[in-house]
Design a protein around this motif. Sequence first.
Motif, PDB file in Angstrom:
ATOM      1  N   GLN B  43       0.827  -1.219   0.000  1.00 14.78           N
ATOM      2  CA  GLN B  43       0.000   0.000   0.000  1.00 14.78           C
ATOM      3  C   GLN B  43       0.850   1.253   0.000  1.00 14.78           C
ATOM      4  O   GLN B  43       1.912   1.306   0.613  1.00 14.78           O
ATOM      5  CB  GLN B  43      -0.903   0.007   1.242  1.00 14.78           C
ATOM      6  N   LEU B  44       0.355   2.288  -0.662  1.00 17.49           N
ATOM      7  CA  LEU B  44       1.059   3.566  -0.711  1.00 17.49           C
ATOM      8  C   LEU B  44       0.604   4.475   0.424  1.00 17.49           C
ATOM      9  O   LEU B  44      -0.587   4.573   0.712  1.00 17.49           O
ATOM     10  CB  LEU B  44       0.791   4.258  -2.047  1.00 17.49           C
ATOM     11  N   LEU B  45       1.569   5.155   1.045  1.00 20.07           N
ATOM     12  CA  LEU B  45       1.248   6.147   2.070  1.00 20.07           C
ATOM     13  C   LEU B  45       1.007   7.493   1.401  1.00 20.07           C
ATOM     14  O   LEU B  45       0.095   8.231   1.739  1.00 20.07           O
ATOM     15  CB  LEU B  45       2.408   6.228   3.064  1.00 20.07           C
ATOM     16  N   PHE B  46       1.848   7.824   0.444  1.00 24.85           N
ATOM     17  CA  PHE B  46       1.631   8.981  -0.413  1.00 24.85           C
ATOM     18  C   PHE B  46       2.425   8.784  -1.690  1.00 24.85           C
ATOM     19  O   PHE B  46       3.262   7.890  -1.765  1.00 24.85           O
ATOM     20  CB  PHE B  46       2.021  10.301   0.266  1.00 24.85           C
ATOM     21  N   GLU B  47       2.134   9.600  -2.676  1.00 27.16           N
ATOM     22  CA  GLU B  47       2.849   9.480  -3.939  1.00 27.16           C
ATOM     23  C   GLU B  47       3.602  10.755  -4.267  1.00 27.16           C
ATOM     24  O   GLU B  47       3.176  11.850  -3.885  1.00 27.16           O
ATOM     25  CB  GLU B  47       1.869   9.172  -5.077  1.00 27.16           C
ATOM     26  N   ARG B  48       4.711  10.597  -4.963  1.00 27.59           N
ATOM     27  CA  ARG B  48       5.480  11.733  -5.439  1.00 27.59           C
ATOM     28  C   ARG B  48       4.548  12.730  -6.114  1.00 27.59           C
ATOM     29  O   ARG B  48       3.730  12.347  -6.951  1.00 27.59           O
ATOM     30  CB  ARG B  48       6.528  11.259  -6.441  1.00 27.59           C
ATOM     31  N   GLY B  49       4.653  13.994  -5.713  1.00 23.99           N
ATOM     32  CA  GLY B  49       3.836  15.021  -6.344  1.00 23.99           C
ATOM     33  C   GLY B  49       2.606  15.380  -5.530  1.00 23.99           C
ATOM     34  O   GLY B  49       2.042  16.458  -5.709  1.00 23.99           O
ATOM     35  N   ASP B  50       2.182  14.482  -4.625  1.00 25.74           N
ATOM     36  CA  ASP B  50       1.045  14.805  -3.755  1.00 25.74           C
ATOM     37  C   ASP B  50       1.373  16.031  -2.909  1.00 25.74           C
ATOM     38  O   ASP B  50       2.521  16.245  -2.531  1.00 25.74           O
ATOM     39  CB  ASP B  50       0.758  13.642  -2.776  1.00 25.74           C
ATOM     40  N   LYS B  51       0.344  16.815  -2.606  1.00 27.58           N
ATOM     41  CA  LYS B  51       0.549  17.954  -1.724  1.00 27.58           C
ATOM     42  C   LYS B  51       0.896  17.495  -0.317  1.00 27.58           C
ATOM     43  O   LYS B  51       0.325  16.528   0.182  1.00 27.58           O
ATOM     44  CB  LYS B  51      -0.724  18.807  -1.677  1.00 27.58           C
ATOM     45  N   LEU B  52       1.801  18.208   0.294  1.00 28.00           N
ATOM     46  CA  LEU B  52       2.149  17.934   1.691  1.00 28.00           C
ATOM     47  C   LEU B  52       0.964  18.267   2.582  1.00 28.00           C
ATOM     48  O   LEU B  52       0.532  19.416   2.653  1.00 28.00           O
ATOM     49  CB  LEU B  52       3.343  18.792   2.121  1.00 28.00           C
ATOM     50  N   THR B  53       0.417  17.254   3.227  1.00 33.88           N
ATOM     51  CA  THR B  53      -0.645  17.513   4.196  1.00 33.88           C
ATOM     52  C   THR B  53      -0.196  17.134   5.589  1.00 33.88           C
ATOM     53  O   THR B  53      -0.631  17.725   6.563  1.00 33.88           O
ATOM     54  CB  THR B  53      -1.907  16.700   3.859  1.00 33.88           C
ATOM     55  N   ALA B  54       0.682  16.139   5.654  1.00 31.46           N
ATOM     56  CA  ALA B  54       1.055  15.636   6.966  1.00 31.46           C
ATOM     57  C   ALA B  54       2.456  15.043   6.941  1.00 31.46           C
ATOM     58  O   ALA B  54       2.944  14.626   5.891  1.00 31.46           O
ATOM     59  CB  ALA B  54       0.071  14.559   7.400  1.00 31.46           C
ATOM     60  N   LEU B  55       3.086  15.034   8.097  1.00 32.12           N
ATOM     61  CA  LEU B  55       4.251  14.190   8.315  1.00 32.12           C
ATOM     62  C   LEU B  55       3.729  12.860   8.856  1.00 32.12           C
ATOM     63  O   LEU B  55       2.633  12.804   9.426  1.00 32.12           O
ATOM     64  CB  LEU B  55       5.204  14.828   9.324  1.00 32.12           C
ATOM     65  N   TYR B  56       4.495  11.807   8.677  1.00 34.12           N
ATOM     66  CA  TYR B  56       4.068  10.502   9.169  1.00 34.12           C
ATOM     67  C   TYR B  56       5.144   9.909  10.059  1.00 34.12           C
ATOM     68  O   TYR B  56       6.310   9.845   9.664  1.00 34.12           O
ATOM     69  CB  TYR B  56       3.782   9.561   7.994  1.00 34.12           C
ATOM     70  N   ALA B  57       4.739   9.492  11.249  1.00 33.91           N
ATOM     71  CA  ALA B  57       5.672   8.822  12.153  1.00 33.91           C
ATOM     72  C   ALA B  57       5.386   7.333  12.099  1.00 33.91           C
ATOM     73  O   ALA B  57       4.233   6.914  12.186  1.00 33.91           O
ATOM     74  CB  ALA B  57       5.490   9.339  13.574  1.00 33.91           C
ATOM     75  N   MET B 107       2.154   0.313  11.041  1.00 27.64           N
ATOM     76  CA  MET B 107       1.310   1.258  11.759  1.00 27.64           C
ATOM     77  C   MET B 107       1.953   2.630  11.681  1.00 27.64           C
ATOM     78  O   MET B 107       3.135   2.778  11.993  1.00 27.64           O
ATOM     79  CB  MET B 107       1.185   0.854  13.218  1.00 27.64           C
ATOM     80  N   VAL B 108       1.154   3.597  11.272  1.00 31.17           N
ATOM     81  CA  VAL B 108       1.696   4.918  11.006  1.00 31.17           C
ATOM     82  C   VAL B 108       0.839   5.991  11.668  1.00 31.17           C
ATOM     83  O   VAL B 108      -0.386   5.896  11.652  1.00 31.17           O
ATOM     84  CB  VAL B 108       1.739   5.154   9.483  1.00 31.17           C
ATOM     85  N   CYS B 109       1.480   6.974  12.299  1.00 29.70           N
ATOM     86  CA  CYS B 109       0.751   8.103  12.860  1.00 29.70           C
ATOM     87  C   CYS B 109       0.811   9.270  11.900  1.00 29.70           C
ATOM     88  O   CYS B 109       1.892   9.674  11.471  1.00 29.70           O
ATOM     89  CB  CYS B 109       1.373   8.545  14.190  1.00 29.70           C
ATOM     90  N   GLU B 110      -0.359   9.813  11.581  1.00 28.57           N
ATOM     91  CA  GLU B 110      -0.417  10.955  10.670  1.00 28.57           C
ATOM     92  C   GLU B 110      -0.407  12.243  11.492  1.00 28.57           C
ATOM     93  O   GLU B 110      -1.227  12.425  12.384  1.00 28.57           O
ATOM     94  CB  GLU B 110      -1.707  10.853   9.848  1.00 28.57           C
TER      95      GLU B 110
END
Lengths: 236, 236
Positions: B43-57, B107-110
């Motif tokens: 699964q993708l967490l984000f893709e290149r080019g997506d707008k920055l909405t969050a950091l992920y821990a 497991m990822v924290c947004e």
Amino acid sequence: MTTCIRCQDCISSRFCIPSALNNYEINQLDSIIIRRTPLHRGQLLFERGDKLTALYAIRSGIIKSYTITPRGKEQITAFYSTGDILGFDAINTLRYPTSAQALDTSMVCEIPFESLERLSSKIPALRRQLLRLMSRHINSDQENLSITRKNAKTGLATFIYKLICTRAQRGLSPTSLRLSMSHTEIGNYLGLSLETISRLFSSLQESGVLMMEGRTITIQDSDKLARMSHNNEDFW
Amino acid sequence: MTTCIRCQDCISSRFCIPSALNNYEINQLDSIIIRRTPLHRGQLLFERGDKLTALYAIRSGIIKSYTITPRGKEQITAFYSTGDILGFDAINTLRYPTSAQALDTSMVCEIPFESLERLSSKIPALRRQLLRLMSRHINSDQENLSITRKNAKTGLATFIYKLICTRAQRGLSPTSLRLSMSHTEIGNYLGLSLETISRLFSSLQESGVLMMEGRTITIQDSDKLARMSHNNEDFW
DNA sequence: CGGAATCTTGATTAGGTTCAAGATGAGTGG
DNA sequence: CCACTCATCTTGAACCTAATCAAGATTCCG
């Protein structure tokens, strides 16, 4: 005396911290900055292991940062020039992980780190700007990483192309350039031997991409250079 | 339900943002964090080019970040695991420069970026911590760069050694490890072919440094592994 | 002008890639 | 639970890129 130039009057301010600040904020930033006397070729700005006291913004000239391997060999990690900030990599451990040495006469602004932190607590735009500049630093580290995965030709082409582009952004000639670093240093940085660098420069001359006179390069076909730096094809 | 674990109860908090905050501050941070459902392999967490909405821990699992070259080839820039933060490289342009994909159930924290900025204006320790974590990111990028300048053997030894060290820090076994990435991915990351990775693993087994059963590695001589990763000598 | 550092070019070598083919392993449906 | 399939891994052989070794040429600088 140019040593005492203020951020307001500094040509590189638009690539540097002030670019995100208003005049009032720039004044405040300006007041914490220490203008140093010029660094001369070979002088150290700081050494690996020194305590972090300040970030340094380069006004002019060029600085290399490097470590020494366990084997005693120099390992160049970056070349910094006008508008670049040195010292971000020291914030984590509060000590500089690399040494920094001037390759040419260089003008550098010293930004005491504690003052900067204090100031950034008052100026949201400055906070944002510090994050932005560190992020930019991470971006360029990642680009550098991808250079090393290319073949030698493409790597050197990318190196030169980026130098030229940076200069163009700064309003300098996009066709002519005097290298401040030796072939040994370029090779060290790119992970290639000095002989390979020499051969590649010869090859670039033969294929009409550029001309060299000593360390002065004149770009003759910048389109080709650009294509070479983006691709892995055989343009030579 | 572990999906809803709070920072206070999170084992990885001491390598993550909360490590520099007091309880009151952690609560505030906690309140802006969005706990996501687990990411599954691929699964993708984000893709290149997506707008920055969050950091992920990353709380658990492993995420690779990569770009696609003009030639259409994947180029892996990093593997992230427990305690690492993704997204710092997007602050500059406000878009993610790389894509991020789970290699294992993760497991990822947004952490919504705007909320984080707002919160950091109120919490000096959080400001400092963000700079520190970004600086750490720069440090590790620079280490990665120096891996690629080593020979293949040393490079792979360093890769494994660092995986093991990170696990040890997190309280996991320092001798046993299941690789979540394929040889192709390791080779891509280190700038080596998959065949070379395979040969090197065989060689590491023959020399008694480690044992492999499928993708599960057991370290047999971690001193030797450590020496191999620091030196360029012939230990094999 | 002289000496040291830097650069160039050639010949040889080595480390890692690529091509190729078979082996092992993981997941799927009967 | 087994057979089948696809992906991943292993190993060998040939090739190629860039390193290393070596010797001159050029440039820089006091």
